[in-house]
Design a protein around this motif. Structure first.
Motif, PDB file in Angstrom:
ATOM      1  N   TRP A  33       0.843  -1.199   0.000  1.00  0.00           N
ATOM      2  CA  TRP A  33       0.000   0.000   0.000  1.00  0.00           C
ATOM      3  C   TRP A  33       0.880   1.251   0.000  1.00  0.00           C
ATOM      4  CZ3 TRP A  33      -0.473   4.311   2.983  1.00  0.00           C
ATOM      5  CH2 TRP A  33      -1.570   5.137   2.704  1.00  0.00           C
ATOM      6  N   VAL A  34       1.879   1.281   0.898  1.00  0.00           N
ATOM      7  CA  VAL A  34       2.779   2.443   1.001  1.00  0.00           C
ATOM      8  C   VAL A  34       3.543   2.625  -0.305  1.00  0.00           C
ATOM      9  CG1 VAL A  34       4.848   3.362   2.149  1.00  0.00           C
ATOM     10  CG2 VAL A  34       3.007   2.367   3.525  1.00  0.00           C
ATOM     11  N   GLN A  35       4.091   1.553  -0.837  1.00  0.00           N
ATOM     12  CA  GLN A  35       4.905   1.654  -2.051  1.00  0.00           C
ATOM     13  C   GLN A  35       4.084   1.999  -3.289  1.00  0.00           C
ATOM     14  OE1 GLN A  35       7.186  -1.987  -2.032  1.00  0.00           O
ATOM     15  NE2 GLN A  35       8.617  -1.179  -0.527  1.00  0.00           N
ATOM     16  N   THR A  36       2.828   1.598  -3.310  1.00  0.00           N
ATOM     17  CA  THR A  36       1.960   1.936  -4.436  1.00  0.00           C
ATOM     18  C   THR A  36       1.543   3.406  -4.367  1.00  0.00           C
ATOM     19  OG1 THR A  36       1.146  -0.319  -4.601  1.00  0.00           O
ATOM     20  CG2 THR A  36      -0.210   1.393  -5.610  1.00  0.00           C
ATOM     21  N   LYS A  37       1.167   3.846  -3.172  1.00  0.00           N
ATOM     22  CA  LYS A  37       0.704   5.232  -3.027  1.00  0.00           C
ATOM     23  C   LYS A  37       1.865   6.226  -3.130  1.00  0.00           C
ATOM     24  CE  LYS A  37      -2.449   8.237  -0.724  1.00  0.00           C
ATOM     25  NZ  LYS A  37      -3.517   8.406   0.220  1.00  0.00           N
ATOM     26  N   TYR A  38       3.026   5.845  -2.610  1.00  0.00           N
ATOM     27  CA  TYR A  38       4.200   6.735  -2.600  1.00  0.00           C
ATOM     28  C   TYR A  38       5.416   5.992  -3.148  1.00  0.00           C
ATOM     29  CZ  TYR A  38       1.210   9.484   0.450  1.00  0.00           C
ATOM     30  OH  TYR A  38       0.164  10.200   0.969  1.00  0.00           O
ATOM     31  N   PRO A  39       5.488   5.825  -4.473  1.00  0.00           N
ATOM     32  CA  PRO A  39       6.580   5.040  -5.052  1.00  0.00           C
ATOM     33  C   PRO A  39       7.951   5.722  -5.030  1.00  0.00           C
ATOM     34  CG  PRO A  39       5.169   5.908  -6.785  1.00  0.00           C
ATOM     35  CD  PRO A  39       4.527   6.265  -5.473  1.00  0.00           C
ATOM     36  N   LYS A  40       7.962   7.057  -4.943  1.00  0.00           N
ATOM     37  CA  LYS A  40       9.245   7.772  -5.000  1.00  0.00           C
ATOM     38  C   LYS A  40       9.546   8.479  -3.684  1.00  0.00           C
ATOM     39  CE  LYS A  40       9.847  10.625  -8.220  1.00  0.00           C
ATOM     40  NZ  LYS A  40       9.781  11.643  -9.248  1.00  0.00           N
ATOM     41  N   PRO A 114       8.651   9.780   1.298  1.00  0.00           N
ATOM     42  CA  PRO A 114       8.043  10.425   0.133  1.00  0.00           C
ATOM     43  C   PRO A 114       7.926  11.933   0.354  1.00  0.00           C
ATOM     44  CG  PRO A 114       6.779   8.501   0.826  1.00  0.00           C
ATOM     45  CD  PRO A 114       7.776   8.777   1.899  1.00  0.00           C
ATOM     46  N   GLU A 115       8.102  12.704  -0.706  1.00  0.00           N
ATOM     47  CA  GLU A 115       8.064  14.163  -0.593  1.00  0.00           C
ATOM     48  C   GLU A 115       6.760  14.693  -0.001  1.00  0.00           C
ATOM     49  OE1 GLU A 115       7.098  18.203  -1.553  1.00  0.00           O
ATOM     50  OE2 GLU A 115       6.217  16.491  -2.592  1.00  0.00           O
ATOM     51  N   PRO A 116       5.584  14.172  -0.365  1.00  0.00           N
ATOM     52  CA  PRO A 116       4.361  14.719   0.238  1.00  0.00           C
ATOM     53  C   PRO A 116       4.331  14.573   1.769  1.00  0.00           C
ATOM     54  CG  PRO A 116       3.813  13.405  -1.690  1.00  0.00           C
ATOM     55  CD  PRO A 116       5.270  13.177  -1.405  1.00  0.00           C
ATOM     56  N   LEU A 117       4.920  13.502   2.288  1.00  0.00           N
ATOM     57  CA  LEU A 117       4.932  13.301   3.740  1.00  0.00           C
ATOM     58  C   LEU A 117       5.913  14.259   4.414  1.00  0.00           C
ATOM     59  CD1 LEU A 117       4.679   9.407   3.917  1.00  0.00           C
ATOM     60  CD2 LEU A 117       2.871  11.118   3.662  1.00  0.00           C
ATOM     61  N   GLU A 153      -1.109  13.500   6.953  1.00  0.00           N
ATOM     62  CA  GLU A 153      -0.711  13.187   8.337  1.00  0.00           C
ATOM     63  C   GLU A 153      -1.025  11.719   8.647  1.00  0.00           C
ATOM     64  OE1 GLU A 153      -1.301  14.620  12.949  1.00  0.00           O
ATOM     65  OE2 GLU A 153      -2.633  15.451  11.433  1.00  0.00           O
ATOM     66  N   PHE A 154      -2.194  11.262   8.249  1.00  0.00           N
ATOM     67  CA  PHE A 154      -2.561   9.860   8.455  1.00  0.00           C
ATOM     68  C   PHE A 154      -1.609   8.945   7.680  1.00  0.00           C
ATOM     69  CE2 PHE A 154      -4.966   6.043   7.226  1.00  0.00           C
ATOM     70  CZ  PHE A 154      -5.233   5.525   8.487  1.00  0.00           C
ATOM     71  N   ASP A 155      -1.337   9.293   6.427  1.00  0.00           N
ATOM     72  CA  ASP A 155      -0.433   8.488   5.598  1.00  0.00           C
ATOM     73  C   ASP A 155       0.976   8.457   6.193  1.00  0.00           C
ATOM     74  OD1 ASP A 155      -2.617   8.141   3.955  1.00  0.00           O
ATOM     75  OD2 ASP A 155      -1.797   9.283   2.266  1.00  0.00           O
ATOM     76  N   ALA A 156       1.410   9.561   6.782  1.00  0.00           N
ATOM     77  CA  ALA A 156       2.728   9.591   7.427  1.00  0.00           C
ATOM     78  C   ALA A 156       2.761   8.619   8.601  1.00  0.00           C
ATOM     79  CB  ALA A 156       3.063  11.006   7.896  1.00  0.00           C
ATOM     80  N   ARG A 157       1.664   8.528   9.316  1.00  0.00           N
ATOM     81  CA  ARG A 157       1.583   7.588  10.440  1.00  0.00           C
ATOM     82  C   ARG A 157       1.621   6.142   9.937  1.00  0.00           C
ATOM     83  NH1 ARG A 157       0.264  10.188  15.128  1.00  0.00           N
ATOM     84  NH2 ARG A 157      -0.226  12.390  14.887  1.00  0.00           N
ATOM     85  N   LEU A 158       0.971   5.877   8.796  1.00  0.00           N
ATOM     86  CA  LEU A 158       1.048   4.547   8.194  1.00  0.00           C
ATOM     87  C   LEU A 158       2.472   4.259   7.706  1.00  0.00           C
ATOM     88  CD1 LEU A 158      -2.262   4.310   6.115  1.00  0.00           C
ATOM     89  CD2 LEU A 158      -1.701   3.122   8.240  1.00  0.00           C
ATOM     90  N   PHE A 159       3.106   5.262   7.117  1.00  0.00           N
ATOM     91  CA  PHE A 159       4.485   5.126   6.646  1.00  0.00           C
ATOM     92  C   PHE A 159       5.416   4.780   7.818  1.00  0.00           C
ATOM     93  CE2 PHE A 159       8.638   7.189   5.942  1.00  0.00           C
ATOM     94  CZ  PHE A 159       9.060   6.502   4.814  1.00  0.00           C
ATOM     95  N   LEU A 160       5.252   5.462   8.942  1.00  0.00           N
ATOM     96  CA  LEU A 160       6.088   5.189  10.117  1.00  0.00           C
ATOM     97  C   LEU A 160       5.839   3.785  10.665  1.00  0.00           C
ATOM     98  CD1 LEU A 160       5.789   8.641  11.868  1.00  0.00           C
ATOM     99  CD2 LEU A 160       7.856   7.656  10.847  1.00  0.00           C
ATOM    100  N   THR A 161       4.581   3.364  10.641  1.00  0.00           N
ATOM    101  CA  THR A 161       4.255   1.998  11.083  1.00  0.00           C
ATOM    102  C   THR A 161       4.951   0.979  10.179  1.00  0.00           C
ATOM    103  OG1 THR A 161       2.110   2.761  11.919  1.00  0.00           O
ATOM    104  CG2 THR A 161       2.331   0.397  11.500  1.00  0.00           C
ATOM    105  N   TYR A 162       4.876   1.233   8.884  1.00  0.00           N
ATOM    106  CA  TYR A 162       5.542   0.357   7.902  1.00  0.00           C
ATOM    107  C   TYR A 162       7.057   0.327   8.127  1.00  0.00           C
ATOM    108  CZ  TYR A 162       8.131   0.076   3.476  1.00  0.00           C
ATOM    109  OH  TYR A 162       9.087  -0.172   2.513  1.00  0.00           O
ATOM    110  N   LYS A 163       7.673   1.501   8.299  1.00  0.00           N
ATOM    111  CA  LYS A 163       9.127   1.583   8.489  1.00  0.00           C
ATOM    112  C   LYS A 163       9.562   0.846   9.753  1.00  0.00           C
ATOM    113  CE  LYS A 163      11.778   3.844   6.257  1.00  0.00           C
ATOM    114  NZ  LYS A 163      12.650   3.454   5.159  1.00  0.00           N
ATOM    115  N   GLU A 164       8.759   0.957  10.792  1.00  0.00           N
ATOM    116  CA  GLU A 164       9.114   0.310  12.065  1.00  0.00           C
ATOM    117  C   GLU A 164       9.008  -1.215  11.956  1.00  0.00           C
ATOM    118  OE1 GLU A 164       7.103   0.874  16.169  1.00  0.00           O
ATOM    119  OE2 GLU A 164       8.581   2.470  15.876  1.00  0.00           O
ATOM    120  N   MET A 165       8.090  -1.681  11.109  1.00  0.00           N
ATOM    121  CA  MET A 165       7.903  -3.129  10.950  1.00  0.00           C
ATOM    122  C   MET A 165       8.935  -3.742  10.010  1.00  0.00           C
ATOM    123  SD  MET A 165       3.768  -3.169  10.703  1.00  0.00           S
ATOM    124  CE  MET A 165       3.756  -4.863  10.168  1.00  0.00           C
TER     125      MET A 165
END
Length: 166
Positions: A33-40, A114-117, A153-165
């Motif tokens: 999900w993270v990589q699809t929404k924010y590939p770069k 990702p730049e938007p985050l 902000e929500f997506d950044a929280r998902l990104f951090l969850t992903y990075k931590e896992m």
């Protein structure tokens, strides 16, 4: 359903949202999900580039606000302060004059984000120059600068969850 301890960045969100995120994790789909929404990822690796990026946003939306003296990636911020960014305001008496400095510190985990985050976090910290508290005016300013602020902000929280896992 008991809250998953890996959802610490999502505390305060409704149980329905936490359940959906839990299902993404359980099905092994959070990473895709993270990589699809924010590939770069962004290319702002140096503090000079981060400062210039921040100043572009500040000069466009907060022209008359106090100047910024420093914008840096801070490797300690995430662990020590349980925050993603910090805005500090320092006043010093220098030769009988009061000198004020605004500084923004961004958690170094956002060096590879990702730049938007990153933009959402910069906008958040810039908004603190005008509004010190997380109140209605603060979030209105964040949304004025970045209309998708709350989603990012929500997506950044998902990104951090992903990075931590990972």
């Amino acid at each position: 359903m008991k809250n998953n301890p890996s959802l610490k960045y999502l505390q305060g969100y409704p149980q329905q949202v936490l359940t959906q995120v839990d299902q993404l994790i359980a099905n092994g789909k959070l990473e895709s999900w993270v990589q699809t929404k924010y590939p770069k990822m962004h290319a702002l690796k140096t503090e000079k580039a981060l400062y210039e990026y921040t100043m572009q946003i500040k000069n466009r939306y907060l022209k008359k606000s106090s100047p910024l003296s420093k914008v840096i990636y801070d490797p300690k911020i995430h662990v020590v302060n349980h925050a993603l960014g910090l805005h500090t305001f320092v006043s010093r008496n220098h030769g009988g004059k009061l000198k004020a400095k605004n500084e923004i510190r961004i958690a170094s985990i956002f060096k590879d984000a990702p730049e938007p985050l990153l933009r959402m976090l910069v906008v958040h910290e810039l908004a603190h120059i005008k509004e010190k508290d997380h109140n209605k005016a603060f979030y209105a300013l964040c949304c004025h600068i970045e209309p998708d602020y709350h989603q990012l902000e929500f997506d950044a929280r998902l990104f951090l969850t992903y990075k931590e896992m990972a």
